[in-house]
Design a protein around this motif. Structure first.
Motif, PDB file in Angstrom:
ATOM      1  N   ILE A  17       0.811  -1.213   0.000  1.00 16.44           N
ATOM      2  CA  ILE A  17       0.000   0.000   0.000  1.00 16.44           C
ATOM      3  C   ILE A  17       0.849   1.269   0.000  1.00 16.44           C
ATOM      4  CG2 ILE A  17      -2.009  -1.058   1.068  1.00 16.44           C
ATOM      5  CD1 ILE A  17      -1.084   0.082   3.747  1.00 16.44           C
ATOM      6  N   GLY A  18       2.160   1.146  -0.130  1.00 16.40           N
ATOM      7  CA  GLY A  18       3.049   2.299  -0.091  1.00 16.40           C
ATOM      8  C   GLY A  18       2.944   3.174  -1.333  1.00 16.40           C
ATOM      9  N   ASN A  19       3.546   4.349  -1.248  1.00  5.87           N
ATOM     10  CA  ASN A  19       3.564   5.294  -2.364  1.00  5.87           C
ATOM     11  C   ASN A  19       4.810   5.157  -3.226  1.00  5.87           C
ATOM     12  OD1 ASN A  19       1.119   6.480  -1.702  1.00  5.87           O
ATOM     13  ND2 ASN A  19       2.077   7.930  -0.307  1.00  5.87           N
ATOM     14  N   ASP A  20       5.690   4.230  -2.873  1.00  8.01           N
ATOM     15  CA  ASP A  20       6.922   4.070  -3.634  1.00  8.01           C
ATOM     16  C   ASP A  20       6.647   3.379  -4.973  1.00  8.01           C
ATOM     17  OD1 ASP A  20       7.940   0.904  -2.974  1.00  8.01           O
ATOM     18  OD2 ASP A  20       6.458   1.823  -1.631  1.00  8.01           O
ATOM     19  N   VAL A  21       7.587   3.472  -5.875  1.00  4.78           N
ATOM     20  CA  VAL A  21       7.439   2.952  -7.232  1.00  4.78           C
ATOM     21  C   VAL A  21       7.245   1.435  -7.239  1.00  4.78           C
ATOM     22  CG1 VAL A  21       8.578   2.734  -9.474  1.00  4.78           C
ATOM     23  CG2 VAL A  21       8.738   4.878  -8.213  1.00  4.78           C
ATOM     24  N   LEU A  22       7.995   0.716  -6.422  1.00  2.62           N
ATOM     25  CA  LEU A  22       7.881  -0.741  -6.402  1.00  2.62           C
ATOM     26  C   LEU A  22       6.492  -1.178  -5.924  1.00  2.62           C
ATOM     27  CD1 LEU A  22       9.184  -3.471  -6.874  1.00  2.62           C
ATOM     28  CD2 LEU A  22      10.117  -3.357  -4.546  1.00  2.62           C
ATOM     29  N   SER A  23       5.952  -0.506  -4.915  1.00  2.48           N
ATOM     30  CA  SER A  23       4.602  -0.836  -4.429  1.00  2.48           C
ATOM     31  C   SER A  23       3.564  -0.598  -5.514  1.00  2.48           C
ATOM     32  CB  SER A  23       4.264  -0.004  -3.191  1.00  2.48           C
ATOM     33  OG  SER A  23       5.082  -0.354  -2.109  1.00  2.48           O
ATOM     34  N   ALA A  24       3.682   0.518  -6.216  1.00  5.61           N
ATOM     35  CA  ALA A  24       2.743   0.827  -7.298  1.00  5.61           C
ATOM     36  C   ALA A  24       2.847  -0.220  -8.401  1.00  5.61           C
ATOM     37  CB  ALA A  24       3.005   2.216  -7.856  1.00  5.61           C
ATOM     38  N   ARG A  25       4.062  -0.607  -8.744  1.00  5.03           N
ATOM     39  CA  ARG A  25       4.253  -1.621  -9.780  1.00  5.03           C
ATOM     40  C   ARG A  25       3.579  -2.934  -9.385  1.00  5.03           C
ATOM     41  NH1 ARG A  25       9.267  -2.584 -13.444  1.00  5.03           N
ATOM     42  NH2 ARG A  25       8.721  -4.550 -14.415  1.00  5.03           N
ATOM     43  N   ARG A  26       3.749  -3.333  -8.147  1.00  6.82           N
ATOM     44  CA  ARG A  26       3.139  -4.592  -7.689  1.00  6.82           C
ATOM     45  C   ARG A  26       1.618  -4.513  -7.676  1.00  6.82           C
ATOM     46  NH1 ARG A  26       7.526  -6.258  -3.131  1.00  6.82           N
ATOM     47  NH2 ARG A  26       9.060  -7.069  -4.604  1.00  6.82           N
ATOM     48  N   ARG A  27       1.058  -3.352  -7.316  1.00  2.00           N
ATOM     49  CA  ARG A  27      -0.398  -3.191  -7.350  1.00  2.00           C
ATOM     50  C   ARG A  27      -0.916  -3.277  -8.784  1.00  2.00           C
ATOM     51  NH1 ARG A  27       0.687   0.838  -3.475  1.00  2.00           N
ATOM     52  NH2 ARG A  27       0.525   2.451  -5.068  1.00  2.00           N
ATOM     53  N   ILE A  28      -0.216  -2.650  -9.711  1.00  6.17           N
ATOM     54  CA  ILE A  28      -0.621  -2.675 -11.116  1.00  6.17           C
ATOM     55  C   ILE A  28      -0.543  -4.108 -11.656  1.00  6.17           C
ATOM     56  CG2 ILE A  28       0.042  -1.920 -13.440  1.00  6.17           C
ATOM     57  CD1 ILE A  28       0.888   0.769 -12.112  1.00  6.17           C
ATOM     58  N   GLU A  29       0.517  -4.826 -11.325  1.00  4.24           N
ATOM     59  CA  GLU A  29       0.644  -6.214 -11.756  1.00  4.24           C
ATOM     60  C   GLU A  29      -0.473  -7.072 -11.165  1.00  4.24           C
ATOM     61  OE1 GLU A  29       4.656  -7.041 -10.520  1.00  4.24           O
ATOM     62  OE2 GLU A  29       5.499  -6.327 -12.405  1.00  4.24           O
ATOM     63  N   ALA A  30      -0.843  -6.803  -9.913  1.00  4.13           N
ATOM     64  CA  ALA A  30      -1.928  -7.557  -9.272  1.00  4.13           C
ATOM     65  C   ALA A  30      -3.263  -7.274  -9.958  1.00  4.13           C
ATOM     66  CB  ALA A  30      -2.011  -7.209  -7.783  1.00  4.13           C
ATOM     67  N   MET A  31      -3.508  -6.018 -10.345  1.00  8.99           N
ATOM     68  CA  MET A  31      -4.758  -5.672 -11.033  1.00  8.99           C
ATOM     69  C   MET A  31      -4.812  -6.361 -12.396  1.00  8.99           C
ATOM     70  SD  MET A  31      -7.675  -4.149 -11.038  1.00  8.99           S
ATOM     71  CE  MET A  31      -7.669  -2.897  -9.794  1.00  8.99           C
ATOM     72  N   GLU A  32      -3.689  -6.393 -13.103  1.00  7.85           N
ATOM     73  CA  GLU A  32      -3.649  -7.075 -14.398  1.00  7.85           C
ATOM     74  C   GLU A  32      -3.930  -8.560 -14.216  1.00  7.85           C
ATOM     75  OE1 GLU A  32      -1.940  -9.336 -17.748  1.00  7.85           O
ATOM     76  OE2 GLU A  32      -1.168  -9.322 -15.708  1.00  7.85           O
ATOM     77  N   GLN A  33      -3.357  -9.153 -13.184  1.00  6.14           N
ATOM     78  CA  GLN A  33      -3.596 -10.564 -12.891  1.00  6.14           C
ATOM     79  C   GLN A  33      -5.079 -10.803 -12.631  1.00  6.14           C
ATOM     80  OE1 GLN A  33      -1.431 -13.146 -12.887  1.00  6.14           O
ATOM     81  NE2 GLN A  33      -2.937 -14.623 -12.200  1.00  6.14           N
ATOM     82  N   LEU A  34      -5.695  -9.952 -11.841  1.00  2.92           N
ATOM     83  CA  LEU A  34      -7.105 -10.093 -11.494  1.00  2.92           C
ATOM     84  C   LEU A  34      -8.003  -9.928 -12.722  1.00  2.92           C
ATOM     85  CD1 LEU A  34      -9.302 -10.292  -9.230  1.00  2.92           C
ATOM     86  CD2 LEU A  34      -9.201  -7.792  -9.135  1.00  2.92           C
ATOM     87  N   LEU A  35      -7.749  -8.905 -13.524  1.00  2.54           N
ATOM     88  CA  LEU A  35      -8.624  -8.602 -14.659  1.00  2.54           C
ATOM     89  C   LEU A  35      -8.397  -9.500 -15.870  1.00  2.54           C
ATOM     90  CD1 LEU A  35      -8.724  -4.692 -14.617  1.00  2.54           C
ATOM     91  CD2 LEU A  35     -10.563  -6.280 -14.015  1.00  2.54           C
TER      92      LEU A  35
END
Length: 139
Positions: A17-35
């Motif tokens: 849930i962090g604001n750092d680049v790596l956290s954002a990348r992992r969230r985006i990858e998780a959304m792609e996995q889900l969708l």
């Protein structure tokens, strides 16, 4: 098993849930996995996700998946990506939503046109170039 209160569990892995680049990348990858890649169609070994399944519900499904796709664009904006890349990503979501709104044909197109995967590719290229420390091994 001890779980961190700062990392909610989603789809079997920690969601940062962090604001750092790596956290954002992992969230985006998780959304792609889900969708796009949550389930495998038995017998044909073809991966689909919520975009294809929820898209079967007229209007509401397309609105929900469009909102989820635009969340990814919002994350990319917060990463400081150039406006032209954001517009390209928005265009991918808009095309997916517009085609998905057409009865039957749109449902079939949802299986083929994966806007979230395309947008993840745009984000990964940007991050690999500008934030190489966030690279992950694709497998």
């Amino acid at each position: 098993m001890h779980e961190s209160p700062h990392k909610p569990r989603a789809m079997g892995f920690d969601l940062p849930i962090g604001n750092d680049v790596l956290s954002a990348r992992r969230r985006i990858e998780a959304m792609e996995q889900l969708l796009e890649n949550s389930f495998s169609i038995p017998g044909v070994n073809y991966r689909i996700g919520l975009d294809s399944i929820v898209g079967l519900v007229p209007v509401v499904g397309d609105v929900v998946t469009a909102a989820m796709g635009m969340w990814l664009v919002w994350e990319a904006k917060n990463l400081g990506m150039p406006k032209w890349k954001l517009w390209r990503m928005t265009g991918n979501v808009a095309l997916d939503t517009a085609v998905g709104a057409v009865p039957l044909i749109g449902d079939a197109a949802d299986f083929m046109f994966r806007s979230t995967t395309r947008n993840l590719r745009i984000v990964k290229r940007h991050l690999d170039k500008h934030h190489p420390a966030t690279r992950t091994i694709d497998g």
